[in-house]
Write a protein that holds these residues in place. Structure first.
Motif, PDB file in Angstrom:
ATOM      1  N   HIS A 224       0.841  -1.192   0.000  1.00  0.00           N
ATOM      2  CA  HIS A 224       0.000   0.000   0.000  1.00  0.00           C
ATOM      3  C   HIS A 224       0.877   1.243   0.000  1.00  0.00           C
ATOM      4  CE1 HIS A 224       0.967   0.592   4.277  1.00  0.00           C
ATOM      5  NE2 HIS A 224       0.814  -0.714   4.392  1.00  0.00           N
ATOM      6  N   ALA A 225       0.266   2.372  -0.311  1.00  0.00           N
ATOM      7  CA  ALA A 225       0.991   3.637  -0.288  1.00  0.00           C
ATOM      8  C   ALA A 225       1.482   3.930   1.126  1.00  0.00           C
ATOM      9  CB  ALA A 225       0.085   4.769  -0.774  1.00  0.00           C
ATOM     10  N   GLY A 226       2.698   4.483   1.209  1.00  0.00           N
ATOM     11  CA  GLY A 226       3.235   4.856   2.510  1.00  0.00           C
ATOM     12  C   GLY A 226       3.673   3.690   3.364  1.00  0.00           C
ATOM     13  N   LEU A 227       3.941   2.562   2.758  1.00  0.00           N
ATOM     14  CA  LEU A 227       4.341   1.378   3.528  1.00  0.00           C
ATOM     15  C   LEU A 227       5.609   1.673   4.325  1.00  0.00           C
ATOM     16  CD1 LEU A 227       4.095  -2.262   2.438  1.00  0.00           C
ATOM     17  CD2 LEU A 227       6.258  -1.489   3.392  1.00  0.00           C
ATOM     18  N   ASP A 228       5.606   1.294   5.588  1.00  0.00           N
ATOM     19  CA  ASP A 228       6.723   1.552   6.498  1.00  0.00           C
ATOM     20  C   ASP A 228       7.678   0.365   6.458  1.00  0.00           C
ATOM     21  OD1 ASP A 228       8.358   1.682   8.899  1.00  0.00           O
ATOM     22  OD2 ASP A 228       6.972   3.228   9.617  1.00  0.00           O
ATOM     23  N   ALA A 229       8.874   0.568   5.910  1.00  0.00           N
ATOM     24  CA  ALA A 229       9.844  -0.518   5.768  1.00  0.00           C
ATOM     25  C   ALA A 229      10.279  -1.062   7.118  1.00  0.00           C
ATOM     26  CB  ALA A 229      11.056  -0.032   4.975  1.00  0.00           C
ATOM     27  N   GLU A 230      10.356  -0.192   8.115  1.00  0.00           N
ATOM     28  CA  GLU A 230      10.787  -0.622   9.447  1.00  0.00           C
ATOM     29  C   GLU A 230       9.761  -1.562  10.068  1.00  0.00           C
ATOM     30  OE1 GLU A 230      13.322   1.708  12.844  1.00  0.00           O
ATOM     31  OE2 GLU A 230      11.442   2.611  12.196  1.00  0.00           O
ATOM     32  N   LEU A 231       8.477  -1.194   9.953  1.00  0.00           N
ATOM     33  CA  LEU A 231       7.424  -2.057  10.472  1.00  0.00           C
ATOM     34  C   LEU A 231       7.401  -3.390   9.726  1.00  0.00           C
ATOM     35  CD1 LEU A 231       4.398   0.373  11.028  1.00  0.00           C
ATOM     36  CD2 LEU A 231       5.784  -0.754  12.772  1.00  0.00           C
ATOM     37  N   LEU A 232       7.559  -3.329   8.410  1.00  0.00           N
ATOM     38  CA  LEU A 232       7.561  -4.547   7.603  1.00  0.00           C
ATOM     39  C   LEU A 232       8.675  -5.486   8.040  1.00  0.00           C
ATOM     40  CD1 LEU A 232       6.591  -6.201   5.111  1.00  0.00           C
ATOM     41  CD2 LEU A 232       8.240  -4.877   3.763  1.00  0.00           C
ATOM     42  N   GLN A 233       9.879  -4.963   8.195  1.00  0.00           N
ATOM     43  CA  GLN A 233      11.014  -5.785   8.592  1.00  0.00           C
ATOM     44  C   GLN A 233      10.798  -6.402   9.968  1.00  0.00           C
ATOM     45  OE1 GLN A 233      13.429  -6.805   6.853  1.00  0.00           O
ATOM     46  NE2 GLN A 233      13.604  -5.418   5.114  1.00  0.00           N
TER      47      GLN A 233
END
Length: 319
Positions: A224-233
């Motif tokens: 999605h737009a604005g996806l947070d890479a830190e949260l994903l990791q």
């Protein structure tokens, strides 16, 4: 109307078709899975003289469908299919996860007899319930000579397990068959085939053996737009610590993924985790294979793609 001489088994699992509301005019504020499959038959007098066998496998809202129920359901369907006196099997189900159950049964069983899932968008207490007609149609379909495969019978249309998808949250005609449309239609009890019945090689019900608590873990991640890479990791790291076996990435458009997902997916693949990409679009399929793109799930939506990765992981484990 010609039909097979064998009996039809109806397996109940709950869902809206077995739901009840406090007021007959309420088609939203109801509780799913309140009536048994035997209760449902009382509203379909046309089935009174049919050779039917009833069995309650579960009694739940299909949003809460579990691996344990899937395991039991697949085993019961296979047992009935193995009975030469059974012409077909009908499963009453909730609409929310019907397509996922259909894909699981399709991949595991690939039956040469009909296995027909049916459901309802309105509870049994509605002023105009759609469940009784759908149930009558499903039994009628299951009794037709020559019909085979895992199918869904809803609002007069017959869908195969690969194409069926819920595209609308409350309309009576809430399902579609993707780009290919329905496999057949049932009009006043008359079957009108449009495409060949589904076929293929079965994985076998034994692939679902063992304690479901120890089945491989497969997750779905939405781009999605604005996806947070830190949260994903952080999320993926926590899942990997639990033994993550596969991830479905629900992409935008034609299965496109945020760059943070593309980077994370490469690391997952290197670690031996299987991945697939799908689209959050309700219609169509993911097409094409751009250079460097993750493997596509094709016409499978995220729910079915997760089932697919789960079955692949179970198959590898049993090999």
């Amino acid at each position: 109307m010609q039909k097979n001489s064998g009996r039809i088994v109806i397996l109940g699992t709950g869902g809206t078709i077995a739901g009840k509301a406090a007021q007959a005019g309420d088609n939203v504020g109801y509780t799913a899975g309140q009536l048994t499959v035997a209760d449902l038959l009382t509203s379909v007098p046309a089935l009174k003289d049919w050779p039917l066998q009833l069995e309650q496998v579960a009694q739940l809202d299909s949003k809460d469908m579990s691996h344990a129920v899937w395991q039991q359901l697949a085993q019961r369907v296979q047992a009935h299919l193995d009975d030469p006196e059974v012409a077909g099997v009908v499963i009453t189900h909730g609409t929310d996860t019907l397509e996922e159950t259909a894909w699981l049964l399709h991949r595991v069983l690939m039956p040469t007899k009909p296995v027909v899932l049916t459901a309802a968008m309105r509870p049994a207490t509605s002023l105009q319930p759609d469940g009784p007609q759908n149930l009558l149609d499903a039994v009628t379909l299951a009794a037709q000579p020559g019909v085979q495969g895992v199918l869904a019978m809803l609002a007069g249309a017959v869908y195969d397990a690969a194409g069926v998808r819920k595209w609308h949250p409350y309309r009576i005609d809430a399902f579609s068959g993707g780009d290919d449309g329905p496999v057949a239609r049932l009009v006043e009890g008359q079957l009108l085939p449009l495409r060949p019945w589904p076929t293929g090689m079965a994985l076998g019900v034994d692939v679902l053996q063992g304690d479901v608590a120890h089945w491989p873990k497969v997750a779905v991640v939405t781009s999605h737009a604005g996806l947070d890479a830190e949260l994903l990791q952080a999320q993926l790291a926590a899942w990997q610590a639990l033994g993550l076996a596969g991830v479905v990435f629900e992409g935008t458009g034609n299965g496109t993924l945020h760059v943070a997902i593309e980077n994370a997916a490469a690391a997952l693949k290197a670690a031996g985790c299987e991945v697939l990409r799908t689209s959050r679009c309700q219609g169509g399929s993911v097409v094409g294979a751009p250079a460097g793109a993750l493997p596509s799930a094709g016409e499978l939506g995220p729910g079915k793609a997760r089932v697919e990765l789960l079955l692949r992981a179970l198959k590898r484990r049993s090999a």
